[in-house]
Write an enzyme that holds these catalytic residues in place. Structure first.
Site, mmCIF file in Angstrom:
data_model
loop_
_atom_site.group_PDB
_atom_site.id
_atom_site.type_symbol
_atom_site.label_atom_id
_atom_site.label_comp_id
_atom_site.label_asym_id
_atom_site.label_seq_id
_atom_site.Cartn_x
_atom_site.Cartn_y
_atom_site.Cartn_z
ATOM 1 N N ASP A 198 27.615 41.659 -15.709
ATOM 2 C CA ASP A 198 26.463 41.494 -14.834
ATOM 3 C C ASP A 198 26.500 40.121 -14.163
ATOM 4 O O ASP A 198 26.347 39.988 -12.942
ATOM 5 C CB ASP A 198 25.180 41.653 -15.650
ATOM 6 C CG ASP A 198 23.979 42.046 -14.811
ATOM 7 O OD1 ASP A 198 24.105 42.070 -13.573
ATOM 8 O OD2 ASP A 198 22.916 42.323 -15.392
ATOM 9 N N ASP A 232 32.251 31.652 -20.259
ATOM 10 C CA ASP A 232 31.724 30.522 -19.502
ATOM 11 C C ASP A 232 32.820 29.836 -18.696
ATOM 12 O O ASP A 232 32.590 29.384 -17.565
ATOM 13 C CB ASP A 232 30.998 29.531 -20.421
ATOM 14 C CG ASP A 232 31.781 29.165 -21.659
ATOM 15 O OD1 ASP A 232 32.667 29.938 -22.059
ATOM 16 O OD2 ASP A 232 31.499 28.109 -22.251
ATOM 17 N N TYR A 251 22.622 45.836 -23.395
ATOM 18 C CA TYR A 251 22.032 46.810 -22.486
ATOM 19 C C TYR A 251 21.817 48.171 -23.153
ATOM 20 O O TYR A 251 21.261 49.081 -22.529
ATOM 21 C CB TYR A 251 22.914 46.974 -21.243
ATOM 22 C CG TYR A 251 22.808 45.830 -20.276
ATOM 23 C CD1 TYR A 251 22.223 45.993 -19.029
ATOM 24 C CD2 TYR A 251 23.280 44.569 -20.612
ATOM 25 C CE1 TYR A 251 22.126 44.941 -18.139
ATOM 26 C CE2 TYR A 251 23.185 43.510 -19.730
ATOM 27 C CZ TYR A 251 22.607 43.700 -18.498
ATOM 28 O OH TYR A 251 22.503 42.662 -17.614
#
Length: 456
Positions: A342, A318, A158
Site C-alpha cells: 500500500d 523502510d 488487512y
C-alpha cells in the site's frame, strides 16, 4: 445465475481451463461506475475502451458491458452497500472493472474494496508503475521508474482481525496473553491498571488515575506459507514471462521475524523449489558465501544472471521506500505484503504523476477472477463536474485487456494516452503543472485519447 435487480447483457462468458483463460469475442464484463467522480471517469473511459476494441479488431470483437452496483449508488438503489448481485456477477463472469468506491462509515463493511478482494480471494494486487513522457513529476528522473508491484492482498493486517480497546474481545486476548505468555504480556505497555498508575504517578503525580480504564486496541497480522508462495509464484512467473531482470522481496523481517521475515524466507525457498535454474536467489548467494567465500558467491551470481537467470533479492521495507526514490533503476518487479505494498504503490505513483493515473488489478491466477480498478478516492467535491482525470480507470482497462489477451486494444490505449499527454490538452491536475498546457474536461480528455490512437 438468477439475478434479483440487474440483467446481464447478451454476450458470452469468459472461462478458465488448466489455468488458461478462454475469452470469447463478446465477453460479458461487469463494471461499477463508482462513487463521486466515478460517473464522469467511467463515461470517458468506456468510450476509450470501445474505441480501442473497435479500431484493433474492426468489429470482430466487442465487450458486452454489464453494469452492477456497489457503494453509494447501491445503498441508494437497494439499501445495500454491496448487493449479492454484484458479488455473484464478478464470480460468474470472472473479470470486471470498477471506479472508486466510498467506504461506509459507522460499522458494517470496513472497506468495499477489501471486501470484494476477500470474497473472491483476489490474492494479488497488481500495480504497474510507469512514466508517461510529459507528465508533471516531483522527481528529476521519473523516466527511470518502471516497476511492477505484486502486493499480497488477503493477509497481513488487512485481514481485518482487529479489536477495539476496552472491548470484550480485546480483554479476552489480553487475559490469554497474561496467563499463557507473561513475558509477551509485559511488552504491552499499558495492559494493566498498575502500569497506568505507575506512569501517571510520574507524569501527573497530583492526579487520581483510578478512573482511567485499560484500553488496548489489538490487531492480528496473519502471514502464511501458502499465501506467500502463491504471491511469489505469480510475481516470478510474471517476471520470467515479461523478461524482467529481478524480483525484490520487500519486507520488515528484521523486526517482524515470524511474519515478514518468514515471508522473505518462504519466498526464497519457493522460488528455488518451483523455478530451479531459471532463478538465482540471494539466499543461495548466502549459502555459497558461507561455504566458499564471498568472491565465489559473487562469481556464481554473476554467471547465473549472465546465463539468463532471474535474480531474486530482498530489501527491508523502510530502506526500499528510500531507494525507489534515489535509485529506482535497481527495482523491477516487487513482491511484498499488504501494508508495505500500500505504501510503496502510492509512493511510486507520486513519482510518475500521482495516484490519479495509477491503475490497479486484483487477481486470482488460479480461478481466473480479476477486478481492475481506479486506485484513487471518490473526490466527491468534483462529482458531476466533468473535470477529473480518467487516467486511472483508462489504464486499469489497459491492464484488463492485456489480461484478456487483447494486446492490440491495450497497445492502442497506451498509444492514445501518450499522444493525449504529449498534445498538452489535459485535465486540470496536469494542466496546472505543465507549461503551455490547455485544460480540458474529463470527457474531452477521453476524446483526445481516442483521437491519438490512430489506426490499429
Amino acid at each position: 445465475m438468477a439475478y434479483q435487480n440487474v440483467v446481464p447483457p447478451t454476450g458470452s462468458k469468459i472461462a478458465i481451463q488448466g489455468g488458461k483463460l478462454t475469452v470469447p469475442d463478446d465477453p460479458i464484463i461487469p463494471f461499477i461506475r463508482g462513487d463521486g467522480t466515478g460517473s464522469d471517469i467511467w463515461a470517458a473511459s468506456q468510450r476509450v475502451f470501445d474505441a480501442a476494441v473497435e479500431r484493433a479488431y474492426g468489429g470482430r470483437k466487442r465487450v458486452a458491458w454489464f453494469e452492477v452496483f456497489a457503494g453509494e449508488a447501491a445503498k441508494t438503489k437497494f439499501d445495500n452497500w454491496l448487493p449479492d448481485d454484484t458479488v455473484e456477477a464478478f464470480k460468474e463472469f470472472l473479470i470486471g472493472i470498477k471506479g472508486p468506491l466510498t467506504t461506509p462509515i459507522g460499522g458494517g463493511i470496513r472497506s468495499l474494496n477489501v471486501a470484494l478482494r476477500q470474497m473472491l480471494d483476489l490474492y494479488v494486487c497488481l500495480r504497474p508503475v510507469q512514466y508517461f513522457q510529459g507528465v508533471p513529476s516531483p522527481v528529476k528522473h521519473p523516466e527511470r521508474v518502471d516497476m511492477v508491484i505484486f502486493r499480497e492482498n488477503t493477509e497481513d493486517i488487512y485481514a481485518g482481525i482487529e479489536y477495539a480497546g476496552g472491548s470484550p474481545e480485546a480483554g479476552n486476548l489480553l487475559a490469554y496473553l497474561e496467563q499463557s505468555s507473561p513475558k509477551d504480556f509485559k511488552k504491552i505497555r499499558f495492559g494493566t491498571k498498575q502500569a497506568i498508575a505507575d506512569y501517571m504517578k510520574l507524569a501527573s503525580p497530583d492526579h487520581d488515575t483510578s478512573h482511567i480504564p485499560v484500553q488496548v486496541g489489538i490487531g492480528i497480522k496473519p502471514v502464511s506459507n501458502v499465501g506467500t508462495i502463491r504471491l511469489i509464484k505469480a510475481a516470478v512467473e510474471y517476471a520470467l514471462r515479461h523478461k524482467r531482470r529481478s524480483v525484490t522481496i520487500v519486507h520488515k523481517g528484521n523486526i517482524m521475524k515470524y511474519t515478514e521475515g518468514a515471508f522473505r524466507d518462504w519466498g526464497y525457498s519457493a522460488s528455488e523449489r518451483i523455478f530451479g535454474d531459471k532463478v538465482y536467489t540471494w539466499a543461495r548467494h548466502e549459502r555459497t558465501k558461507k561455504e566458499k567465500g564471498e568472491s565465489a558467491a559473487d562469481q556464481e551470481q554473476k554467471a547465473a544472471v549472465a546465463a539468463g537467470a532471474l535474480l531474486i533479492k530482498d530489501a527491508i521495507a523502510d530502506i526500499a521506500l528510500q531507494q525507489v526514490l534515489t535509485r529506482p533503476e535497481d527495482f523491477d518487479v516487487i513482491a511484498t505484503l499488504n501494508l508495505n505494498g500500500d505504501y510503496l504503490s502510492d509512493a511510486l505513483a507520486a513519482q510518475v504523476g500521482g495516484i490519479g493515473i495509477a491503475p490497479g488489478g486484483n487477481i486470482n491466477y488460479v480461478t481466473g477472477h480479476a477486478i481492475f480498478e481506479a486506485t484513487h478516492g471518490t473526490a466527491p467535491k468534483y462529482a458531476n463536474l466533468d473535470r477529473v482525470n480518467p487516467g486511472s480507470v483508462v489504464l486499469s482497462g489497459e491492464m484488463m485487456f492485456r489480461y484478456l489477451g487483447w494486446e492490440a486494444a491495450a497497445d492502442l490505449i497506451l498509444k492514445g494516452l501518450n499522444g493525449a499527454i504529449s498534445s498538452k490538452k489535459v485535465t486540470y491536475d496536469f494542466a496546472r503543472l505543465m507549461e503551455g498546457a490547455t485544460e480540458v474536461k474529463c470527457s474531452e480528455f477521453g476524446s483526445n485519447i481516442i483521437s491519438n490512437m490512430g489506426d490499429s
